[in-house]
Scaffold this motif. Structure first.
Motif, PDB file in Angstrom:
ATOM      1  N   GLU A  51       0.826  -1.199   0.000  1.00 57.19           N
ATOM      2  CA  GLU A  51       0.000   0.000   0.000  1.00 57.19           C
ATOM      3  C   GLU A  51       0.874   1.268   0.000  1.00 57.19           C
ATOM      4  N   LEU A  52       1.947   1.240   0.776  1.00 58.57           N
ATOM      5  CA  LEU A  52       2.841   2.393   0.816  1.00 58.57           C
ATOM      6  C   LEU A  52       3.561   2.592  -0.517  1.00 58.57           C
ATOM      7  N   LYS A  53       3.891   1.495  -1.196  1.00 56.36           N
ATOM      8  CA  LYS A  53       4.540   1.622  -2.504  1.00 56.36           C
ATOM      9  C   LYS A  53       3.614   2.282  -3.514  1.00 56.36           C
ATOM     10  N   LYS A  54       2.336   1.898  -3.483  1.00 56.82           N
ATOM     11  CA  LYS A  54       1.361   2.536  -4.373  1.00 56.82           C
ATOM     12  C   LYS A  54       1.260   4.024  -4.066  1.00 56.82           C
ATOM     13  N   GLN A  55       1.232   4.335  -2.792  1.00 60.00           N
ATOM     14  CA  GLN A  55       1.142   5.736  -2.366  1.00 60.00           C
ATOM     15  C   GLN A  55       2.400   6.505  -2.782  1.00 60.00           C
ATOM     16  N   MET A  56       3.568   5.869  -2.671  1.00 56.90           N
ATOM     17  CA  MET A  56       4.829   6.503  -3.048  1.00 56.90           C
ATOM     18  C   MET A  56       4.847   6.822  -4.542  1.00 56.90           C
ATOM     19  N   PHE A  57       4.438   5.863  -5.376  1.00 58.50           N
ATOM     20  CA  PHE A  57       4.417   6.101  -6.816  1.00 58.50           C
ATOM     21  C   PHE A  57       3.417   7.186  -7.187  1.00 58.50           C
ATOM     22  N   SER A  58       2.298   7.206  -6.490  1.00 57.44           N
ATOM     23  CA  SER A  58       1.293   8.240  -6.730  1.00 57.44           C
ATOM     24  C   SER A  58       1.844   9.627  -6.409  1.00 57.44           C
TER      25      SER A  58
END
Length: 92
Positions: A51-58
């Motif tokens: 979830e944090l990786k998705k947020q980071m890419f966003s």
């Protein structure tokens, strides 16, 4: 705090806390953080990391590189925690 008798705590000032008790953090965000903590304590660290990786890419796509770097540090800390807390079978 709302009456002015007390001020924000030190944790808020050193950015270890987002200030939920003084209304600086939305209740929805606060509850999301609590859910992430529960997942970590249950051993589901990989879900939080994903979830944090998705947020980071966003954040990176929106050119918020400072926020993306902050999230990357959290991911690194969680990966380090996960590697230390993994239970290994003694028979291996």
């Amino acid at each position: 705090i709302s009456s002015g008798k007390y001020r924000e705590c030190l944790q808020y000032h050193i950015k270890n806390c987002e200030g939920a008790c003084i209304g600086k953090q939305a209740e929805e965000d606060y509850l999301k953080n609590i859910e992430k903590i529960r997942q970590i304590l249950k051993g589901k660290v990989h879900l939080v990391i994903n979830e944090l990786k998705k947020q980071m890419f966003s954040e990176a796509e929106q050119l918020n590189f400072e926020k993306a770097d902050e999230i990357k540090r959290k991911i690194s800390l969680l990966e380090n925690y996960q590697s230390r807390s993994t239970v290994v079978n003694a028979k291996i």
